[in-house]
Design an enzyme around this catalytic site. Structure first.
Site, PDB file in Angstrom:
ATOM      1  N   THR A 387       0.895  -1.159   0.000  1.00 27.23           N
ATOM      2  CA  THR A 387       0.000   0.000   0.000  1.00 27.23           C
ATOM      3  C   THR A 387       0.925   1.198   0.000  1.00 27.23           C
ATOM      4  OG1 THR A 387      -1.664  -1.191   1.269  1.00 27.23           O
ATOM      5  CG2 THR A 387      -1.706   1.178   1.505  1.00 27.23           C
ATOM      6  N   ASN A 407      -3.544  -3.773  -2.323  1.00 23.35           N
ATOM      7  CA  ASN A 407      -3.516  -4.716  -1.213  1.00 23.35           C
ATOM      8  C   ASN A 407      -2.166  -5.416  -1.152  1.00 23.35           C
ATOM      9  OD1 ASN A 407      -4.425  -6.054   1.076  1.00 23.35           O
ATOM     10  ND2 ASN A 407      -4.898  -7.878  -0.127  1.00 23.35           N
ATOM     11  N   GLU A 426      -7.834  -7.036  -3.658  1.00 27.72           N
ATOM     12  CA  GLU A 426      -8.510  -6.477  -2.470  1.00 27.72           C
ATOM     13  C   GLU A 426      -9.585  -7.406  -1.922  1.00 27.72           C
ATOM     14  OE1 GLU A 426      -7.168  -3.867  -0.281  1.00 27.72           O
ATOM     15  OE2 GLU A 426      -6.921  -3.217  -2.350  1.00 27.72           O
ATOM     16  N   ASP A 429      -9.235  -8.672   1.569  1.00 23.36           N
ATOM     17  CA  ASP A 429      -9.522  -7.937   2.809  1.00 23.36           C
ATOM     18  C   ASP A 429     -10.886  -8.287   3.404  1.00 23.36           C
ATOM     19  OD1 ASP A 429      -7.151  -6.688   3.235  1.00 23.36           O
ATOM     20  OD2 ASP A 429      -7.731  -4.752   2.417  1.00 23.36           O
ATOM     21  N   SER A 458     -11.030  -2.037   5.508  1.00 16.57           N
ATOM     22  CA  SER A 458      -9.651  -1.577   5.334  1.00 16.57           C
ATOM     23  C   SER A 458      -9.092  -1.073   6.666  1.00 16.57           C
ATOM     24  CB  SER A 458      -9.647  -0.431   4.326  1.00 16.57           C
ATOM     25  OG  SER A 458      -8.375   0.152   4.232  1.00 16.57           O
ATOM     26  N   SER A 459      -7.778  -0.959   6.699  1.00 14.80           N
ATOM     27  CA  SER A 459      -7.126  -0.309   7.852  1.00 14.80           C
ATOM     28  C   SER A 459      -6.520   1.039   7.452  1.00 14.80           C
ATOM     29  CB  SER A 459      -5.993  -1.192   8.383  1.00 14.80           C
ATOM     30  OG  SER A 459      -6.496  -2.404   8.852  1.00 14.80           O
ATOM     31  N   GLY A 479       0.952  -0.494   5.628  1.00 11.69           N
ATOM     32  CA  GLY A 479       1.340  -1.406   6.710  1.00 11.69           C
ATOM     33  C   GLY A 479       0.218  -2.273   7.249  1.00 11.69           C
TER      34      GLY A 479
HETATM   35  O1  DON Z   1      -6.891  -1.726   3.031  1.00  7.18           O
HETATM   36  C1  DON Z   1      -6.147  -2.316   3.790  1.00  7.18           C
HETATM   37  O2  DON Z   1      -6.192  -2.191   4.992  1.00  7.18           O
HETATM   38  C2  DON Z   1      -5.090  -3.233   3.227  1.00  7.18           C
HETATM   39  N1  DON Z   1      -5.440  -3.640   1.905  1.00  7.18           N
HETATM   40  C3  DON Z   1      -3.788  -2.506   3.270  1.00  7.18           C
HETATM   41  C4  DON Z   1      -2.624  -3.369   2.900  1.00  7.18           C
HETATM   42  C5  DON Z   1      -1.357  -2.744   3.319  1.00  7.18           C
HETATM   43  O3  DON Z   1      -1.297  -1.696   3.888  1.00  7.18           O
HETATM   44  C6  DON Z   1      -0.126  -3.462   3.072  1.00  7.18           C
HETATM   45  N2  DON Z   1       1.004  -2.571   3.319  1.00  7.18           N
HETATM   46  N3  DON Z   1       2.064  -2.713   3.630  1.00  7.18           N
END
Ligand code: DON
Length: 584
Positions: A387, A407, A426, A429, A458-459, A479
């Site tokens: 991300t 993702n 995605e 998730d 999502s985060s 992250g």
């Molecule tokens: O939307 C989300 O929370 C995840 N798809 C994010 C993935 C992510 O941050 C990976 N990064 N290092």
């Protein structure tokens, strides 16, 4: 040298001298007018170029976003989705959700085998992992609604970078060796030159992507409603994916109300569902407001204990309640209520870790209890490795925070035939199944089960912090689950410990997400601190432990502060991945 040529040269030198840029030290990059921080210097420069040409922060953000799709293909994207948070100079805020959506043919159990077991990798790699991309819709929407320039103008740097190419660093050349990319012929052709791998110093040109970007700049609706939509749907279906032209035609970016809280006199504005980021961040901060963290000392075992316990409780609630607000009522208001935080605070033992399995939600709001009784938490599928976040502030004081993702690292690894861009995974998730563990071991509730047209939880946590009515910080990071604790760590670094924004970005991070009941700390903590935490009852891991190895540090916080007294823009890029702050 002729006098005209000499004047041009002098002008060029003067312009270059005015553009401040550096990698991270303990000082942020200072600039008087505008600032962009992002993973890649060329993307940050694209944003600055657009501001210098008369664009505002939104123009610059869109320019940076498209440029990242070119120079940071593992995460920057047009085949993924994201969230954009804006706070304009007049104080108005907007949140734009361009998270991907599940295709109409998606079903709750689509990643389970006949025995009901999660099929390893099915939601991570390949065509069936792809959700309907939202990034183009989002960036075009933002540009049309809040930008000053034309889409063509703001996309010009990205198109140039794709067509003329850019020099690959050692790390970029190495990253393109990804073994999963090699499994998809079009990705192998575009990113791996059919096995004649790019080397450091090679110029990486992407003519297919340049053409696709030109088509979008010419007619943005083509991506969802025209020939581009048809080509994209055909490319996905050819590989066995579910996305149809109809799914693309039904995609829409949505404006939502950001989540708001306060922390020690600062206003915190952040991402609402379908992100869990804002709610978990603000719930954690609410719990922490009742403790004098500054007095306990920065990264002392004592202050870390309280922070970890707050994270544990907020992530416990994340698992239960969060999902797509268009499909379930998400009780954000209760979760971020200060009364609820106060009740949680009472459950923290001042000298011992609370085992995650023993957490009991305080009975403050009957809605939370009833919902929790009716919806046992489900486990999520993997939530993996890539991300990107970027922050922008312009000369007027408009501020933009964007977190965007495919993702996984290079997403599903699928490149759309002839179109030159990678597609997301995605779908991963969503909760693939109640009780099945996730790559980041995140547990999520039935609110996040797969459903047609639904957005996966999502985060991502693009966040803006306001003090005395003024924007003072623009924050965010990649992250996965660590996004939220990274943003919290940076924010507390400034608010509780008086660090400058660069010091706060640099400072070692620590993380707890309820389950697994483990605390992750970056590699820079002293054994005295980690031993003290272990004595309190914590199970500690230094770095992130994956089957493939240990990552000693994580995230990539690309942040900006605005000096409250001088108005200077202070850009803090993350040294962990050599991000770049560029200002003027
Ligand atoms: O939307 C989300 O929370 C995840 N798809 C994010 C993935 C992510 O941050 C990976 N990064 N290092």
């Amino acid at each position: 040298m002729g006098s005209l040529r000499r004047s041009i040269l002098l002008l060029l030198i003067a312009v270059l001298a005015m553009v401040a840029s550096s990698s991270a030290s303990t000082d942020p990059v200072h600039a008087q007018h505008g600032m962009v921080t992002s993973w890649h210097e060329l993307a940050s420069k694209a944003g600055v170029e657009i501001m210098q040409a008369g664009g505002n922060a939104v123009d610059a953000a869109v320019a940076t976003g498209f440029a990242l799709a070119v120079v940071h293909p593992s995460a920057g994207n047009i085949g993924g989705g994201g969230f954009m948070l804006l706070r304009m100079a007049d104080g108005t805020t907007h949140f734009l959700d361009y998270r991907e959506k599940a295709p109409a043919a998606a079903t709750r159990d689509m990643y389970l085998d006949a025995q009901g077991k999660v099929i390893e990798g099915a939601s991570l790699y390949g065509y069936k992992a792809i959700a309907v991309p939202g990034s183009v819709a989002g960036m075009v929407y933002a540009e049309r609604k809040w930008g000053k320039l034309s889409l063509k103008q703001v996309m010009a740097p990205a198109i140039r970078l794709a067509r003329e190419g850019y020099e690959l660093s050692w790390a970029e050349a190495r990253d393109m060796h990804d073994r999963h990319l090699a499994e998809y012929a079009e990705s192998r052709r575009v990113f791996q030159r059919n096995g004649d791998y790019y080397k450091p110093g090679d110029i990486f040109r992407q003519p297919d992507l340049a053409r696709t970007l030109e088509r979008i700049a010419e007619n943005p609706d083509d991506f969802y409603h025209g020939s581009l939509a048809k080509e994209l749907a055909a490319a996905i279906q050819k590989g066995g994916g579910l996305i149809t032209a109809d799914d693309l035609a039904h995609y829409e970016a949505k404006e939502r109300e950001p989540v708001r809280g306060t922390y020690r006199g600062y206003e915190v504005i952040s991402s609402p569902p379908p992100s869990s980021g804002g709610a978990v961040l603000i719930e954690s901060l609410n719990i922490l407001e009742g403790f004098d963290l500054a007095k306990m000392g920065e990264r002392s075992a004592e202050s870390m204990h309280f922070i970890l316990e707050a994270f544990r409780r907020a992530f416990f609630d994340r698992a239960e309640f969060l999902g797509d607000p268009d499909f379930a009522k998400i009780p954000v208001a209760q979760l971020i209520d200060k009364k609820y935080a106060a009740a949680w605070r009472e459950t923290i033992d001042p000298i011992h870790a609370t085992p995650s399995k023993d957490l009991k939600r305080p009975a403050v709001f009957s809605q939370l209890e009833q919902y929790a009784a009716a919806n046992p938490p489900a486990m999520a599928p993997r939530d993996s490795t890539h991300t990107t976040h970027y922050s922008v502030v312009d000369a007027e004081g408009n501020a933009v925070a964007v977190t965007t993702t495919l993702n996984g690292w290079f997403g599903s690894r699928v490149t759309a035939d002839g179109l030159g861009f990678l597609l997301n995974d995605e779908m991963d998730d969503f909760s693939a199944k109640a009780g099945a563990p996730n790559g980041d071991n995140l547990i999520q509730g039935t609110a996040n089960a797969i459903g047609p047209g639904k957005r996966p939880l999502s985060s991502m946590t693009p966040t803006i912090v306001v003090h005395d009515g003024k924007t003072v910080m623009v924050l965010g990071s990649p992250g996965s689950s660590k996004i939220i604790t990274t943003v919290a760590n940076v924010l507390m670094g400034v608010v509780d410990y008086g660090m400058n924004i660069q010091e706060a970005v640099n400072a070692p991070r620590f993380h707890n997400q309820w389950m697994p009941d483990v605390v992750n700390v970056e590699q820079w903590f002293s054994p005295d601190t980690t031993n003290a935490l272990q004595r309190m009852g914590y199970t500690l891991e230094v770095g992130l432990h994956y089957p493939s190895g240990v990552e000693p540090y994580w995230s990539d916080a690309e942040c900006i502060a605005i000096d409250e007294k001088t108005g200077e823009r202070l850009g803090a890029a993350d040294f962990r991945h050599d991000g770049k702050a560029v200002g003027y």
